[in-house]
Scaffold this motif. Structure first.
Motif, PDB file in Angstrom:
ATOM      1  N   UNK A  27      39.944  13.423 -37.742  1.00 53.25           N
ATOM      2  CA  UNK A  27      38.892  13.803 -38.690  1.00 53.25           C
ATOM      3  C   UNK A  27      38.697  12.710 -39.742  1.00 53.25           C
ATOM      4  N   UNK A  28      39.803  12.164 -40.238  1.00 52.22           N
ATOM      5  CA  UNK A  28      39.713  11.093 -41.233  1.00 52.22           C
ATOM      6  C   UNK A  28      39.047   9.857 -40.636  1.00 52.22           C
ATOM      7  N   UNK A  29      39.407   9.531 -39.392  1.00 53.59           N
ATOM      8  CA  UNK A  29      38.806   8.369 -38.740  1.00 53.59           C
ATOM      9  C   UNK A  29      37.308   8.573 -38.541  1.00 53.59           C
ATOM     10  N   UNK A  30      36.933   9.768 -38.097  1.00 51.36           N
ATOM     11  CA  UNK A  30      35.516  10.056 -37.895  1.00 51.36           C
ATOM     12  C   UNK A  30      34.749   9.904 -39.204  1.00 51.36           C
ATOM     13  N   UNK A  31      35.321  10.393 -40.286  1.00 50.02           N
ATOM     14  CA  UNK A  31      34.666  10.271 -41.596  1.00 50.02           C
ATOM     15  C   UNK A  31      34.506   8.806 -41.992  1.00 50.02           C
ATOM     16  N   UNK A  32      35.546   8.008 -41.757  1.00 47.99           N
ATOM     17  CA  UNK A  32      35.472   6.581 -42.081  1.00 47.99           C
ATOM     18  C   UNK A  32      34.408   5.876 -41.244  1.00 47.99           C
ATOM     19  N   UNK A  42      25.691   9.930 -43.739  1.00 49.43           N
ATOM     20  CA  UNK A  42      26.281  10.900 -44.673  1.00 49.43           C
ATOM     21  C   UNK A  42      27.316  11.745 -43.946  1.00 49.43           C
ATOM     22  N   UNK A  43      28.514  11.820 -44.508  1.00 49.33           N
ATOM     23  CA  UNK A  43      29.616  12.512 -43.830  1.00 49.33           C
ATOM     24  C   UNK A  43      29.350  14.009 -43.732  1.00 49.33           C
ATOM     25  N   UNK A  44      28.926  14.629 -44.856  1.00 43.92           N
ATOM     26  CA  UNK A  44      28.739  16.079 -44.872  1.00 43.92           C
ATOM     27  C   UNK A  44      27.760  16.580 -43.827  1.00 43.92           C
ATOM     28  N   UNK A  45      26.517  16.080 -43.815  1.00 47.38           N
ATOM     29  CA  UNK A  45      25.555  16.551 -42.806  1.00 47.38           C
ATOM     30  C   UNK A  45      25.991  16.270 -41.378  1.00 47.38           C
ATOM     31  N   UNK A  46      26.644  15.132 -41.158  1.00 41.78           N
ATOM     32  CA  UNK A  46      27.069  14.785 -39.808  1.00 41.78           C
ATOM     33  C   UNK A  46      28.149  15.744 -39.306  1.00 41.78           C
ATOM     34  N   UNK A  47      29.151  16.012 -40.147  1.00 40.32           N
ATOM     35  CA  UNK A  47      30.216  16.925 -39.744  1.00 40.32           C
ATOM     36  C   UNK A  47      29.685  18.351 -39.605  1.00 40.32           C
ATOM     37  N   UNK A  48      28.739  18.714 -40.459  1.00 42.19           N
ATOM     38  CA  UNK A  48      28.123  20.042 -40.338  1.00 42.19           C
ATOM     39  C   UNK A  48      27.404  20.180 -38.999  1.00 42.19           C
ATOM     40  N   UNK A  49      26.674  19.133 -38.613  1.00 37.90           N
ATOM     41  CA  UNK A  49      25.989  19.158 -37.319  1.00 37.90           C
ATOM     42  C   UNK A  49      26.987  19.211 -36.172  1.00 37.90           C
ATOM     43  N   UNK A  50      28.112  18.502 -36.323  1.00 38.55           N
ATOM     44  CA  UNK A  50      29.158  18.517 -35.299  1.00 38.55           C
ATOM     45  C   UNK A  50      29.689  19.922 -35.084  1.00 38.55           C
ATOM     46  N   UNK A  51      30.039  20.598 -36.180  1.00 37.94           N
ATOM     47  CA  UNK A  51      30.598  21.956 -36.088  1.00 37.94           C
ATOM     48  C   UNK A  51      29.546  22.931 -35.589  1.00 37.94           C
ATOM     49  N   UNK A  57      24.131  13.700 -32.915  1.00 31.22           N
ATOM     50  CA  UNK A  57      23.134  12.672 -32.623  1.00 31.22           C
ATOM     51  C   UNK A  57      21.721  13.220 -32.793  1.00 31.22           C
ATOM     52  N   UNK A  58      21.534  14.450 -32.359  1.00 34.73           N
ATOM     53  CA  UNK A  58      20.199  15.060 -32.419  1.00 34.73           C
ATOM     54  C   UNK A  58      19.796  15.415 -33.845  1.00 34.73           C
ATOM     55  N   UNK A  59      20.708  16.003 -34.605  1.00 35.79           N
ATOM     56  CA  UNK A  59      20.362  16.550 -35.924  1.00 35.79           C
ATOM     57  C   UNK A  59      20.623  15.595 -37.082  1.00 35.79           C
ATOM     58  N   UNK A  60      21.611  14.691 -36.913  1.00 34.88           N
ATOM     59  CA  UNK A  60      21.963  13.799 -38.027  1.00 34.88           C
ATOM     60  C   UNK A  60      21.742  12.334 -37.699  1.00 34.88           C
ATOM     61  N   UNK A  61      21.274  12.047 -36.493  1.00 38.85           N
ATOM     62  CA  UNK A  61      20.992  10.660 -36.132  1.00 38.85           C
ATOM     63  C   UNK A  61      22.218   9.800 -35.970  1.00 38.85           C
ATOM     64  N   UNK A  62      23.368  10.408 -35.702  1.00 39.69           N
ATOM     65  CA  UNK A  62      24.612   9.664 -35.533  1.00 39.69           C
ATOM     66  C   UNK A  62      24.830   9.404 -34.043  1.00 39.69           C
ATOM     67  N   UNK A  63      25.018   8.157 -33.623  1.00 40.99           N
ATOM     68  CA  UNK A  63      25.243   7.876 -32.199  1.00 40.99           C
ATOM     69  C   UNK A  63      26.459   8.635 -31.675  1.00 40.99           C
TER      70      UNK A  63
END
Length: 347
Positions: free
Chosen positions: A19-24, A32-41, A308-314
């Motif tokens: 989780x720490x690595x993903x945030x980094x 943005x960490x918050x929206x990305x992790x929210x989309x992940x969950x 990727x779909x909701x937060x634009x993170x590859x």
């Protein structure tokens, strides 16, 4: 600390580190960490549909391949070929689907699954033969066989198995009567998950409660000691475990074909066989533990798509985390081994 408590503690540490690595990584790539992790969950557990039709659906092939890897590893064989064995299982099922197109479900589905399992076992048997007859390391042979399976699949979907219009590089769609029944209406959850649960517990029982399972564990723990014991046919045990490993992976490919994709195509698997190595290692090669770690990685992959779909993170960011998980698991095992060795030396 008891072994199970230690394993849970290591699992918790590994997950926190991931989780720490993903945030980094998210920060480093400007997300943005918050929206990305929210989309992940949300993508993995945000709704009943996400759980049943995304997370668990991905858990199924990961679980079959994870069982395959864990069984081979328990026998001391490094099966890196679950990817190819899974592909061959799917290809065999797709080939059998042509002559069985009009067969009733009660006949056709078992034959498709059996054909996939046999194909996976046969693919693994090649590596087992190379190891026992010519001394070829299974790490090398199984990786090479993965590439052979990949290119063979590409040839099949552009040649003998290509769909009738000859436009798309894929096989014809599987007849509806031969598709695995859906467990929950309106979802993609199919009976393959029940087969996975059954085989996970059956594999655990076999390894822990039978003489043949004990021989597999004995060879895996110390091949030389098992050989010197005299009652263990080491070569036969290794070959048998490796073939069974391929059977499980091939069955997983057939289940994916009959339960989800309904067609064979070039990129049939997004690397389930490789991710299965992390699944097996994180479960500490325990067949029932594979169910939990397969669910975890299924959630990661489902969440990666949503991220990727909701937060634009590859989605490749999650793939990096999965790769680091393997390194963390191996490192944790080595660290525990050194601590145990020091403790024994001190006494």
């Amino acid at each position: 600390m008891h072994g199970s408590a230690r394993a849970l503690a290591q699992l918790g540490i590994v997950l926190l580190a991931a989780l720490a690595l993903l945030s980094l990584l998210l920060v480093a790539t400007g997300h943005a960490v918050g929206p990305a992790l929210t989309a992940l969950v949300r993508g993995a557990f945000g709704s009943s549909y996400a759980i049943t039709s995304a997370t668990i659906v991905r858990m199924i092939p990961l679980g079959f391949a994870g069982l395959a890897v864990s069984l081979a590893f328990r026998a001391g064989m490094l099966n890196i070929g679950a990817e190819g064995q899974l592909l061959m299982g799917a290809a065999a099922a797709a080939a059998l689907a042509v002559p069985l197109a009009s067969a009733p479900a009660a006949v056709g589905i078992p034959l498709l699954l059996t054909g996939g399992a046999v194909a996976g076992a046969a693919w693994a048997a090649v590596a087992a033969l190379l190891r026992l007859r010519f001394g070829v390391l299974e790490v090398i042979s199984t990786i090479m066989l993965n590439f052979v399976a990949q290119y063979l699949t590409g040839w099949l979907v552009r040649g003998p198995l290509q769909e009738p219009t000859r436009v798309n590089p894929q096989s014809a769609s599987l007849a509806s009567a031969l598709q695995l029944p859906v467990l929950l209406e309106g979802t993609r959850l199919h009976v393959g998950v029940l087969l996975l649960l059954l085989l996970a517990f059956a594999t655990w029982w076999w390894l822990s409660q039978t003489a043949s399972g004990f021989r597999v564990r004995a060879v895996g723990m110390n091949e030389a000691a098992a050989r010197s014991a005299g009652d263990v046919a080491v070569g036969r045990t290794i070959a048998g475990a490796f073939v069974l490993s391929g059977l499980l992976a091939g069955l997983g490919g057939a289940v994916e074909y009959t339960g989800i994709t309904y067609a064979l195509y070039e990129n049939f698997t997004p690397g389930y066989g490789y991710t299965a190595i992390a699944v097996a290692l994180l479960a500490r090669l325990h067949p029932v533990g594979v169910l939990g770690t397969a669910l975890l990685f299924g959630a990661l992959e489902a969440g990666a798509n949503a991220m990727q779909r909701d937060a634009g993170v590859p989605s490749v960011v999650v793939s990096v985390v999965e790769a680091v998980l393997i390194l963390l698991i191996v490192g944790a095992d080595r660290w525990s081994g050194r601590l145990s060795a020091r403790a024994e030396a001190a006494t």
